[in-house]
Design a protein around this motif. Structure first.
Motif, PDB file in Angstrom:
ATOM      1  N   UNK A 183       0.863  -1.181   0.000  1.00 60.21           N
ATOM      2  CA  UNK A 183       0.000   0.000   0.000  1.00 60.21           C
ATOM      3  C   UNK A 183       0.902   1.235   0.000  1.00 60.21           C
ATOM      4  N   UNK A 184       1.055   1.907  -1.152  1.00 65.94           N
ATOM      5  CA  UNK A 184       1.937   3.082  -1.218  1.00 65.94           C
ATOM      6  C   UNK A 184       1.542   4.147  -0.203  1.00 65.94           C
ATOM      7  N   UNK A 185       2.520   4.641   0.515  1.00 67.16           N
ATOM      8  CA  UNK A 185       2.229   5.567   1.599  1.00 67.16           C
ATOM      9  C   UNK A 185       1.722   6.910   1.083  1.00 67.16           C
ATOM     10  N   UNK A 186       2.171   7.316  -0.078  1.00 72.52           N
ATOM     11  CA  UNK A 186       1.672   8.580  -0.626  1.00 72.52           C
ATOM     12  C   UNK A 186       0.191   8.479  -0.974  1.00 72.52           C
ATOM     13  N   UNK A 187      -0.270   7.278  -1.261  1.00 73.64           N
ATOM     14  CA  UNK A 187      -1.700   7.042  -1.487  1.00 73.64           C
ATOM     15  C   UNK A 187      -2.433   6.935  -0.159  1.00 73.64           C
ATOM     16  N   UNK A 188      -1.853   6.164   0.759  1.00 73.38           N
ATOM     17  CA  UNK A 188      -2.479   5.964   2.072  1.00 73.38           C
ATOM     18  C   UNK A 188      -2.565   7.259   2.867  1.00 73.38           C
ATOM     19  N   UNK A 189      -1.599   8.164   2.679  1.00 69.53           N
ATOM     20  CA  UNK A 189      -1.596   9.422   3.426  1.00 69.53           C
ATOM     21  C   UNK A 189      -2.820  10.262   3.147  1.00 69.53           C
ATOM     22  N   UNK A 190      -3.427  10.071   1.975  1.00 73.12           N
ATOM     23  CA  UNK A 190      -4.652  10.803   1.655  1.00 73.12           C
ATOM     24  C   UNK A 190      -5.881  10.050   2.150  1.00 73.12           C
ATOM     25  N   UNK A 191      -5.972   8.770   1.823  1.00 73.57           N
ATOM     26  CA  UNK A 191      -7.170   8.009   2.190  1.00 73.57           C
ATOM     27  C   UNK A 191      -7.192   7.631   3.670  1.00 73.57           C
ATOM     28  N   UNK A 192      -6.018   7.476   4.281  1.00 77.22           N
ATOM     29  CA  UNK A 192      -5.876   7.122   5.692  1.00 77.22           C
ATOM     30  C   UNK A 192      -6.246   5.677   6.017  1.00 77.22           C
ATOM     31  N   UNK A 193      -7.311   5.163   5.410  1.00 69.84           N
ATOM     32  CA  UNK A 193      -7.781   3.811   5.740  1.00 69.84           C
ATOM     33  C   UNK A 193      -8.161   3.078   4.460  1.00 69.84           C
ATOM     34  N   UNK A 249      -1.602  -1.616  -4.321  1.00 71.79           N
ATOM     35  CA  UNK A 249      -2.803  -0.775  -4.338  1.00 71.79           C
ATOM     36  C   UNK A 249      -2.673   0.275  -5.442  1.00 71.79           C
ATOM     37  N   UNK A 250      -3.664   0.322  -6.315  1.00 71.78           N
ATOM     38  CA  UNK A 250      -3.667   1.306  -7.397  1.00 71.78           C
ATOM     39  C   UNK A 250      -4.176   2.651  -6.892  1.00 71.78           C
ATOM     40  N   UNK A 251      -3.780   3.704  -7.564  1.00 70.93           N
ATOM     41  CA  UNK A 251      -4.299   5.029  -7.235  1.00 70.93           C
ATOM     42  C   UNK A 251      -5.772   5.095  -7.601  1.00 70.93           C
ATOM     43  N   UNK A 252      -6.532   5.837  -6.812  1.00 76.19           N
ATOM     44  CA  UNK A 252      -7.920   6.107  -7.149  1.00 76.19           C
ATOM     45  C   UNK A 252      -7.915   7.306  -8.096  1.00 76.19           C
ATOM     46  N   UNK A 253      -8.284   7.134  -9.360  1.00 77.94           N
ATOM     47  CA  UNK A 253      -8.185   8.242 -10.324  1.00 77.94           C
ATOM     48  C   UNK A 253      -8.981   9.477  -9.935  1.00 77.94           C
ATOM     49  N   UNK A 254     -10.012   9.302  -9.118  1.00 81.30           N
ATOM     50  CA  UNK A 254     -10.819  10.458  -8.707  1.00 81.30           C
ATOM     51  C   UNK A 254     -10.047  11.404  -7.798  1.00 81.30           C
ATOM     52  N   UNK A 255      -9.074  10.854  -7.050  1.00 78.06           N
ATOM     53  CA  UNK A 255      -8.393  11.672  -6.044  1.00 78.06           C
ATOM     54  C   UNK A 255      -6.872  11.647  -6.162  1.00 78.06           C
ATOM     55  N   UNK A 256      -6.346  11.059  -7.230  1.00 78.61           N
ATOM     56  CA  UNK A 256      -4.898  10.921  -7.375  1.00 78.61           C
ATOM     57  C   UNK A 256      -4.187  12.267  -7.319  1.00 78.61           C
ATOM     58  N   UNK A 257      -4.843  13.311  -7.814  1.00 78.84           N
ATOM     59  CA  UNK A 257      -4.231  14.647  -7.800  1.00 78.84           C
ATOM     60  C   UNK A 257      -4.055  15.178  -6.386  1.00 78.84           C
ATOM     61  N   UNK A 258      -4.777  14.596  -5.421  1.00 74.89           N
ATOM     62  CA  UNK A 258      -4.710  15.055  -4.032  1.00 74.89           C
ATOM     63  C   UNK A 258      -3.669  14.296  -3.214  1.00 74.89           C
ATOM     64  N   UNK A 259      -3.051  13.288  -3.794  1.00 74.16           N
ATOM     65  CA  UNK A 259      -2.114  12.466  -3.034  1.00 74.16           C
ATOM     66  C   UNK A 259      -0.895  13.270  -2.604  1.00 74.16           C
ATOM     67  N   UNK A 260      -0.247  12.789  -1.548  1.00 72.38           N
ATOM     68  CA  UNK A 260       0.895  13.503  -0.985  1.00 72.38           C
ATOM     69  C   UNK A 260       2.039  13.606  -1.994  1.00 72.38           C
ATOM     70  N   UNK A 261       2.740  14.750  -1.987  1.00 75.39           N
ATOM     71  CA  UNK A 261       3.893  14.898  -2.887  1.00 75.39           C
ATOM     72  C   UNK A 261       5.046  14.014  -2.424  1.00 75.39           C
ATOM     73  N   UNK A 262       6.042  13.881  -3.258  1.00 69.64           N
ATOM     74  CA  UNK A 262       7.169  13.008  -2.949  1.00 69.64           C
ATOM     75  C   UNK A 262       7.903  13.453  -1.693  1.00 69.64           C
ATOM     76  N   UNK A 263       7.939  14.765  -1.452  1.00 72.24           N
ATOM     77  CA  UNK A 263       8.635  15.290  -0.265  1.00 72.24           C
ATOM     78  C   UNK A 263       7.665  15.589   0.876  1.00 72.24           C
TER      79      UNK A 263
END
Length: 408
Positions: A147-157, A253-267
């Protein structure tokens, strides 16, 4: 009755009902305002204060609805005899009361961080995740998922099932904590949602009982299941490249295309490290955003500064009377913890050259990052892995106030 007295009686009656409507509207509004004020980031929350706010939020939907109905009845009661000014005021109070009744059903945290209700996965070889990005890795039986953390950081769960086991994969970027919990409690299958924040750590809510759970500890702190403890599922925080080398057939875990733009940046870590914290760590002499690796063994807890681990590559220590081994992976970024013994016989380890794992002094056997001997007398034997997870110091200290700290 003289006309003047009639007018005064009507005005007095209207004033009374207007005050009554104001009270009901205020209660309805409070059902929204109190939880929003208390359960929010960057604000300290005491145990009692949080419990009151959670109680108000739990009772809010039906209490605000009753208040809205009461305001409507009051307005109908006096509408014919009230003057225009009173009618306008009554209509405004009804609007406030109904707004409160509606907003108590809105989870503002899910509006900010939308849940990933139908997670989808792809093969590790096809995943576009950067090789140096971190993932929260889970393996149950023969099934492995990342589960990529940059993805999880937005969805949380992410509510998922791995190897037939229902799990809740959780990540709180404010405290840098990724933990995986079983979703079975007292024989019930729970589905978790983001419920808010408590002193910098995420709160979870299960849909089945509306109990509130602390993400860092897995303990229910409010509701019918208060005091219950979620069962932890072993997980690793690894670089994607390392995980993929260990689990080439794993699922990501794949990115959710609806919210991928909101995912955490690399830094993202640099940004989070600048956020305020509400737990005072001054007396400890350690900065609130000092990143730690926390372990709990036999009831004893200890925090290891990540910088110290990465610098020394290998640490042998004792926690709770048990020898343990903290070791850095071949990617120079991932970390695992193992028991520093085999069948109750302590082993002494030394770091290999050119990232060739480690070897034990007693037999000269060579060990890999999975904790298994791959060469020598002990080839084929494996150390027992110990649960450990990253956490900012303020959060680890808040939930483990008696924790020791590795000073190296």
């Amino acid at each position: 009755m003289p006309e003047t007295q009639k007018i005064q009686a009507v005005a007095s009656k209207t004033g009374y009902f207007l005050a009554l409507a104001s009270m009901f509207a205020a209660i309805s509004a409070a059902c929204v305002i109190i939880p929003m004020f208390v359960i929010r980031p960057f604000r300290p929350q005491g145990v009692r204060e949080l419990e009151i706010a959670l109680t108000v939020r739990h009772a809010g939907p039906w209490l605000a609805a009753l208040c809205a109905a009461a305001v409507l009845l009051v307005m109908l009661r006096v509408w014919k005899t009230a003057k225009m000014g009173a009618r306008v005021a009554m209509a405004g109070l009804l609007l406030v009361a109904f707004a409160g009744a509606i907003l108590t059903h809105v989870n503002v945290f899910e509006k900010m961080f939308h849940p990933y209700d139908s997670p989808s996965f792809e093969n590790a070889a096809k995943s576009p995740v950067d090789s140096d990005d971190k993932v929260l890795a889970v393996k149950v039986g023969t099934e492995a998922r990342a589960y990529p953390i940059r993805t999880m950081g937005y969805h949380h769960i992410v509510n998922d099932t791995v190897g037939g086991i229902p799990i809740a994969v959780t990540y709180c970027t404010l405290c840098h904590t990724g933990l995986v919990w079983s979703r079975i409690v007292e024989g019930k299958l729970l589905h978790f949602r983001l419920a808010g924040i408590n002193n910098g750590n995420a709160l979870l809510r299960d849909e089945q009982t509306n109990s509130i759970w602390q993400q860092s500890t897995g303990e229910a702190i409010f509701g019918p299941l208060k005091g219950q403890q979620l069962k932890p599922i072993r997980s690793d925080e690894l670089s994607f490249a390392l995980w993929k080398s260990e689990q080439p057939n794993g699922q990501v875990l794949k990115s959710d295309p609806l919210y991928a733009a909101e995912y955490d940046p690399k830094d993202w870590e640099k940004h989070v490290a600048r956020t305020p914290t509400v737990v005072d760590t001054t007396k400890s002499g350690i900065g609130p955003h000092e990143l730690m690796l926390g372990v709990v063994v036999a009831g004893a807890s200890k925090a290891y500064p990540i910088e110290a681990i990465l610098r020394t590559k290998l640490i042998q220590d004792r926690v709770g009377g048990q020898p343990l081994l903290v070791v850095v992976g071949p990617d120079q970024a991932s970390i695992r913890v193992f028991e520093g013994r085999l069948e109750n016989a302590p082993l002494t380890f030394a770091r290999g050259v050119a990232d060739q794992g480690m070897s034990d002094v007693e037999t000269g056997s060579v060990w890999n990052f999975q904790g298994c001997a791959v060469e020598g007398k002990l080839a084929g034997r494996c150390l027992t892995e110990i649960d450990a997870h990253k956490d900012y110091w303020f959060d680890w200290m808040n939930h483990h106030p008696e924790s020791a700290v590795f000073r190296g």
